[in-house]
Design an enzyme around this catalytic site. Sequence first.
Site, PDB file in Angstrom:
ATOM      1  CE  LYS A  67      -4.245  -1.706   2.066  1.00  0.00           C
ATOM      2  NZ  LYS A  67      -5.334  -1.455   3.113  1.00  0.00           N
ATOM      3  CG  ASN A  88      -7.739   0.949  -0.794  1.00  0.00           C
ATOM      4  OD1 ASN A  88      -7.893   1.946  -1.338  1.00  0.00           O
ATOM      5  ND2 ASN A  88      -8.741   0.410   0.195  1.00  0.00           N
ATOM      6  CG  ASP A 103      -8.786   0.844   3.689  1.00  0.00           C
ATOM      7  OD1 ASP A 103      -9.443   0.082   3.026  1.00  0.00           O
ATOM      8  OD2 ASP A 103      -7.487   0.700   3.990  1.00  0.00           O
ATOM      9  N   GLY A 128      -4.566   2.095  18.611  1.00  0.00           N
ATOM     10  CA  GLY A 128      -3.742   1.735  17.724  1.00  0.00           C
ATOM     11  C   GLY A 128      -3.512   2.840  16.744  1.00  0.00           C
ATOM     12  N   GLY A 240     -16.635  -5.308  12.212  1.00  0.00           N
ATOM     13  CA  GLY A 240     -15.572  -4.663  11.005  1.00  0.00           C
ATOM     14  C   GLY A 240     -15.760  -5.294   9.705  1.00  0.00           C
TER      15      GLY A 240
HETATM   16  P1  ATR Z   1      -1.931  -2.069  10.865  1.00  0.00           P
HETATM   17  O1  ATR Z   1      -1.389  -1.234   9.331  1.00  0.00           O
HETATM   18  O2  ATR Z   1      -2.749  -3.039  10.349  1.00  0.00           O
HETATM   19  O3  ATR Z   1      -2.784  -0.925  11.394  1.00  0.00           O
HETATM   20  P2  ATR Z   1       0.595  -1.791  12.165  1.00  0.00           P
HETATM   21  O4  ATR Z   1       1.108  -0.901  11.491  1.00  0.00           O
HETATM   22  O5  ATR Z   1       1.439  -3.074  12.375  1.00  0.00           O
HETATM   23  O6  ATR Z   1      -0.668  -2.647  11.438  1.00  0.00           O
HETATM   24  O7  ATR Z   1      -0.029  -1.637  13.625  1.00  0.00           O
HETATM   25  C1  ATR Z   1      -0.460  -2.419  14.573  1.00  0.00           C
HETATM   26  C2  ATR Z   1      -1.010  -1.407  15.701  1.00  0.00           C
HETATM   27  O8  ATR Z   1      -1.554  -2.372  16.727  1.00  0.00           O
HETATM   28  C3  ATR Z   1      -0.141  -0.618  16.440  1.00  0.00           C
HETATM   29  O9  ATR Z   1      -0.635   0.438  16.806  1.00  0.00           O
HETATM   30  C4  ATR Z   1       0.422  -1.449  17.503  1.00  0.00           C
HETATM   31  O10 ATR Z   1       1.108  -0.876  18.629  1.00  0.00           O
HETATM   32  P3  ATR Z   1       2.596  -0.349  18.605  1.00  0.00           P
HETATM   33  O11 ATR Z   1       2.562   0.941  17.681  1.00  0.00           O
HETATM   34  O12 ATR Z   1       2.916  -0.082  20.031  1.00  0.00           O
HETATM   35  O13 ATR Z   1       3.353  -1.420  18.091  1.00  0.00           O
HETATM   36  C5  ATR Z   1      -0.822  -2.152  17.858  1.00  0.00           C
HETATM   37  N1  ATR Z   1      -0.528  -3.618  18.465  1.00  0.00           N
HETATM   38  C6  ATR Z   1      -0.116  -4.830  17.969  1.00  0.00           C
HETATM   39  N2  ATR Z   1      -0.300  -5.694  19.203  1.00  0.00           N
HETATM   40  C7  ATR Z   1      -0.523  -5.073  20.167  1.00  0.00           C
HETATM   41  C8  ATR Z   1      -0.272  -5.591  21.537  1.00  0.00           C
HETATM   42  N3  ATR Z   1      -0.082  -6.747  21.761  1.00  0.00           N
HETATM   43  N4  ATR Z   1      -0.703  -4.564  22.450  1.00  0.00           N
HETATM   44  C9  ATR Z   1      -0.838  -3.349  22.259  1.00  0.00           C
HETATM   45  N5  ATR Z   1      -0.824  -2.834  20.710  1.00  0.00           N
HETATM   46  C10 ATR Z   1      -0.601  -3.839  20.041  1.00  0.00           C
END
Ligand code: ATR
Length: 278
Positions: A67, A88, A103, A128, A240
């Site tokens: 992306k 996307n 999205d 997130g 979702g």
């Molecule tokens: P996407 O593009 O699908 O949003 P990503 O860029 O990998 O995926 O982001 C994943 C999100 O989930 C992030 O906000 C991540 O927090 P960090 O920025 O601190 O890594 C969050 N995340 C994933 N696993 C987690 C966990 N076990 N606890 C808390 N936050 C989590």
Amino acid sequence: MADPKAFVCGMPIAHSRSPLIHGHWLKRYAIAGRYDRLEVSVPDFPSFLRGIRQAGYRGGNVTLPHKEAAFALVERRDGDADAIGAVNTLWFEGDTLVGGNTDAIGFSANLDQNAPEWRRAGRAVVVGAGGASRAVVHALASAGLDEIWVANRTVGRAEDLAARFGGQVQACGLDALPDLLASAGLLVNTSSGGLKGEEGVEIDVSRLPRQAIVTDIVYVPLTTPLLAKAQACGLRIVDGLGMLLHQAAPGFERWFGRRPEVTDDLRDLVVSDIEAKT
Ligand code: ATR
């Protein structure tokens, strides 16, 4: 003229449900077109993009991990792609390859269909700060919500995201959630921590006001642990899956010339597919 065709490309791509969605619409509207599933690796992506016109495609969908590369490589971008920083959906305008991002439209349309009062939520809390969160925050900012909080495990990422949007978007760590939730009208989980049904980020939804809406962009399982907890507290939940279905519609219209409808039939089809594979 040859039958219109489009694609979804990514790696891995076997799990993509886009062929199921577009295949359903092609059949429903009796359009003699095709929607292909293409596995494209990271090193091959630039040359793949250069070749899609020659291969007869009107455009297609781009999924992980391409992306951001698509964002950098297209000749023109729409405003949503610029705001989100990722592409996307691809289509041609004349000979120009254009990249869009549907999205945010998908996110808003899902809530409009299932909990239209989200637009008057006042304060929204987004958990997130990854790529998916950028699309959600763009949708919330475009809807003009009063306050948008991005709460993330890594606070710096939430701060970067808030700085990108400015205005009503603010950043915090996960420890701020209990206080923020007490006067939030909308809670959105975008964190991948809850994928595959595991618990992920601990969010105490019992802090939310009674009229709050809770949604999760994760749709496998359809009722995530967060949504199940929210439902048990008597809160309004929106899963979702609708975001996935609605984000597909603008691309279909561009390639195949007809705005498709997100119906219960389509939803049932994708739900069956999810259930068969989980
Ligand atoms: P996407 O593009 O699908 O949003 P990503 O860029 O990998 O995926 O982001 C994943 C999100 O989930 C992030 O906000 C991540 O927090 P960090 O920025 O601190 O890594 C969050 N995340 C994933 N696993 C987690 C966990 N076990 N606890 C808390 N936050 C989590």
